[in-house]
Scaffold this motif. Structure first.
Motif, PDB file in Angstrom:
ATOM      1  N   TYR A 161      -2.402  -1.962 -13.572  1.00 50.60           N
ATOM      2  CA  TYR A 161      -1.276  -1.086 -13.895  1.00 50.60           C
ATOM      3  C   TYR A 161      -0.033  -1.968 -13.862  1.00 50.60           C
ATOM      4  CZ  TYR A 161      -4.876   2.261 -12.624  1.00 50.60           C
ATOM      5  OH  TYR A 161      -6.070   2.955 -12.548  1.00 50.60           O
ATOM      6  N   THR A 162       0.524  -2.227 -15.028  1.00 51.31           N
ATOM      7  CA  THR A 162       1.564  -3.254 -15.127  1.00 51.31           C
ATOM      8  C   THR A 162       2.940  -2.778 -14.667  1.00 51.31           C
ATOM      9  OG1 THR A 162       1.918  -2.660 -17.446  1.00 51.31           O
ATOM     10  CG2 THR A 162       0.409  -4.486 -16.994  1.00 51.31           C
ATOM     11  N   SER A 163       3.169  -1.468 -14.637  1.00 57.37           N
ATOM     12  CA  SER A 163       4.472  -0.975 -14.188  1.00 57.37           C
ATOM     13  C   SER A 163       4.365   0.474 -13.738  1.00 57.37           C
ATOM     14  CB  SER A 163       5.501  -1.084 -15.324  1.00 57.37           C
ATOM     15  OG  SER A 163       5.119  -0.282 -16.408  1.00 57.37           O
ATOM     16  N   ASP A 164       5.354   0.888 -12.930  1.00 56.12           N
ATOM     17  CA  ASP A 164       5.514   2.296 -12.534  1.00 56.12           C
ATOM     18  C   ASP A 164       4.269   2.879 -11.875  1.00 56.12           C
ATOM     19  OD1 ASP A 164       7.303   4.366 -12.310  1.00 56.12           O
ATOM     20  OD2 ASP A 164       6.703   5.322 -14.191  1.00 56.12           O
ATOM     21  N   VAL A 165       3.576   2.059 -11.091  1.00 52.73           N
ATOM     22  CA  VAL A 165       2.311   2.501 -10.498  1.00 52.73           C
ATOM     23  C   VAL A 165       2.521   3.635  -9.480  1.00 52.73           C
ATOM     24  CG1 VAL A 165       2.235   0.780  -8.623  1.00 52.73           C
ATOM     25  CG2 VAL A 165       0.100   1.673  -9.566  1.00 52.73           C
ATOM     26  N   GLN A 166       3.698   3.687  -8.847  1.00 52.69           N
ATOM     27  CA  GLN A 166       3.947   4.751  -7.861  1.00 52.69           C
ATOM     28  C   GLN A 166       3.909   6.138  -8.499  1.00 52.69           C
ATOM     29  OE1 GLN A 166       7.411   4.156  -5.363  1.00 52.69           O
ATOM     30  NE2 GLN A 166       7.082   1.946  -5.333  1.00 52.69           N
ATOM     31  N   SER A 167       4.460   6.275  -9.698  1.00 54.76           N
ATOM     32  CA  SER A 167       4.460   7.593 -10.340  1.00 54.76           C
ATOM     33  C   SER A 167       3.071   7.961 -10.849  1.00 54.76           C
ATOM     34  CB  SER A 167       5.480   7.643 -11.476  1.00 54.76           C
ATOM     35  OG  SER A 167       5.106   6.780 -12.521  1.00 54.76           O
ATOM     36  N   LYS A 171       0.142  10.270  -4.593  1.00 55.50           N
ATOM     37  CA  LYS A 171      -0.427  10.505  -3.259  1.00 55.50           C
ATOM     38  C   LYS A 171      -0.498   9.235  -2.417  1.00 55.50           C
ATOM     39  CE  LYS A 171      -3.625  14.312  -4.292  1.00 55.50           C
ATOM     40  NZ  LYS A 171      -5.059  14.680  -4.279  1.00 55.50           N
ATOM     41  N   ASP A 172      -0.366   8.077  -3.052  1.00 58.84           N
ATOM     42  CA  ASP A 172      -0.555   6.805  -2.353  1.00 58.84           C
ATOM     43  C   ASP A 172       0.745   6.392  -1.649  1.00 58.84           C
ATOM     44  OD1 ASP A 172      -1.141   4.255  -1.459  1.00 58.84           O
ATOM     45  OD2 ASP A 172      -2.213   3.678  -3.273  1.00 58.84           O
ATOM     46  N   TYR A 173       0.839   6.743  -0.365  1.00 61.40           N
ATOM     47  CA  TYR A 173       2.058   6.468   0.399  1.00 61.40           C
ATOM     48  C   TYR A 173       2.323   4.975   0.563  1.00 61.40           C
ATOM     49  CZ  TYR A 173      -0.881   5.270   4.387  1.00 61.40           C
ATOM     50  OH  TYR A 173      -1.797   4.662   5.211  1.00 61.40           O
ATOM     51  N   LEU A 174       1.250   4.156   0.579  1.00 60.44           N
ATOM     52  CA  LEU A 174       1.441   2.712   0.763  1.00 60.44           C
ATOM     53  C   LEU A 174       2.197   2.079  -0.398  1.00 60.44           C
ATOM     54  CD1 LEU A 174      -1.723   1.060   2.340  1.00 60.44           C
ATOM     55  CD2 LEU A 174       0.585   1.105   3.230  1.00 60.44           C
ATOM     56  N   LEU A 175       1.969   2.562  -1.604  1.00 62.57           N
ATOM     57  CA  LEU A 175       2.694   2.024  -2.760  1.00 62.57           C
ATOM     58  C   LEU A 175       4.200   2.199  -2.572  1.00 62.57           C
ATOM     59  CD1 LEU A 175       0.500   3.363  -5.727  1.00 62.57           C
ATOM     60  CD2 LEU A 175       0.471   1.068  -4.735  1.00 62.57           C
ATOM     61  N   VAL A 176       4.590   3.359  -2.043  1.00 60.75           N
ATOM     62  CA  VAL A 176       6.013   3.639  -1.796  1.00 60.75           C
ATOM     63  C   VAL A 176       6.518   2.796  -0.628  1.00 60.75           C
ATOM     64  CG1 VAL A 176       7.686   5.432  -1.183  1.00 60.75           C
ATOM     65  CG2 VAL A 176       5.774   5.972  -2.708  1.00 60.75           C
ATOM     66  N   GLU A 177       5.744   2.785   0.468  1.00 57.41           N
ATOM     67  CA  GLU A 177       6.136   2.028   1.661  1.00 57.41           C
ATOM     68  C   GLU A 177       6.383   0.555   1.359  1.00 57.41           C
ATOM     69  OE1 GLU A 177       3.681   1.911   5.268  1.00 57.41           O
ATOM     70  OE2 GLU A 177       3.932   4.086   5.362  1.00 57.41           O
ATOM     71  N   MET A 178       5.528  -0.016   0.530  1.00 56.69           N
ATOM     72  CA  MET A 178       5.609  -1.447   0.237  1.00 56.69           C
ATOM     73  C   MET A 178       6.474  -1.752  -0.987  1.00 56.69           C
ATOM     74  SD  MET A 178       1.675  -2.539   0.897  1.00 56.69           S
ATOM     75  CE  MET A 178       0.964  -2.569   2.536  1.00 56.69           C
ATOM     76  N   GLY A 179       6.944  -0.722  -1.660  1.00 58.92           N
ATOM     77  CA  GLY A 179       7.773  -0.942  -2.839  1.00 58.92           C
ATOM     78  C   GLY A 179       7.011  -1.558  -3.994  1.00 58.92           C
ATOM     79  N   ILE A 180       5.765  -1.104  -4.170  1.00 57.47           N
ATOM     80  CA  ILE A 180       4.895  -1.702  -5.193  1.00 57.47           C
ATOM     81  C   ILE A 180       5.258  -1.153  -6.576  1.00 57.47           C
ATOM     82  CG2 ILE A 180       2.509  -1.992  -5.983  1.00 57.47           C
ATOM     83  CD1 ILE A 180       3.156  -3.418  -3.334  1.00 57.47           C
ATOM     84  N   GLU A 181       5.413  -2.062  -7.538  1.00 58.91           N
ATOM     85  CA  GLU A 181       5.729  -1.693  -8.920  1.00 58.91           C
ATOM     86  C   GLU A 181       4.500  -1.827  -9.828  1.00 58.91           C
ATOM     87  OE1 GLU A 181       7.681  -0.550 -12.357  1.00 58.91           O
ATOM     88  OE2 GLU A 181       8.225  -0.257 -10.272  1.00 58.91           O
TER      89      GLU A 181
END
Length: 200
Positions: A161-167, A171-181
């Motif tokens: 997933y090359t971009s905007d993976v959080q949206s 449900k994946d709180y770790l993506l938000v916590e770690m600021g994963i794009e």
């Protein structure tokens, strides 16, 4: 050919001149080659995959080439990183191997995080065994797979997933916590073909 060669990386120009002259102009083969270029605007080195075909005039002489050039820099960087892992760490085994791999990937690919996890199918979890985040080792932790990109990897497929993976995975709180794009996950198979774990 001169107009095209000026964007080819200086170290690849002789190879590409030879390839184009021999394979394409002389033997009329389709152009199909991976090589490096230097972008005109910023001189950045990029890997590309060129595909093309000669077009001919009424005298059956080549007049132009029609084709595409695709930027494959990220894939080539990953391939080079994996090749260097195979040569650098071939004498290391066990957990130390995975720790070295994670460090190597974050440095080589200039990424924020790299993990290797063991798949726990009964609990629908991954147990992170080795990892690096922002240049520092990460302690072991369990990661629930429900609603995460990793859930799509443990079925046995590479996921990117090359971009905007959080949206895509709210449900994946770790993506938000770690600021994963962006995200790439690779399944790790046993010799028998089953899923042992994942590399993310």
């Amino acid at each position: 050919i001169a107009g095209w060669l000026h964007i080819v990386h200086p170290d690849d120009q002789a190879m590409m001149r030879e390839y184009f002259t021999t394979n394409v102009l002389s033997n009329y083969e389709p152009f199909n080659k991976e090589y490096r270029i230097k972008r005109i605007n910023d001189q950045q080195e990029r890997w590309v995959h060129g595909l093309g075909k000669l077009e001919f005039n009424d005298d059956e002489k080549p007049v132009k080439m029609i084709g595409t050039i695709q930027d494959i820099t990220e894939r080539k960087q990953a391939e080079i990183a994996l090749q260097s892992i195979a040569t650098q760490f071939s004498t290391i085994s066990g957990l130390e191997f995975f720790e070295k791999v994670c460090h190597h990937l974050t440095k080589t690919l200039q990424i924020g995080y790299a993990f290797v996890g063991e798949y726990l199918p009964r609990e629908n979890k991954v147990r992170v065994k080795a990892g690096v985040g922002k240049g520092k080792p990460i302690k072991t932790f369990d990661y629930d797979l429900d609603g995460t990109p990793c859930e799509n990897v443990v079925v046995g497929a590479v996921r990117c997933y090359t971009s905007d993976v959080q949206s895509l995975f709210p449900k994946d709180y770790l993506l938000v916590e770690m600021g994963i794009e962006s995200y790439i996950g690779i399944p790790l198979h046993s010799r028998a073909g089953g899923i042992l774990g994942i590399m993310v």
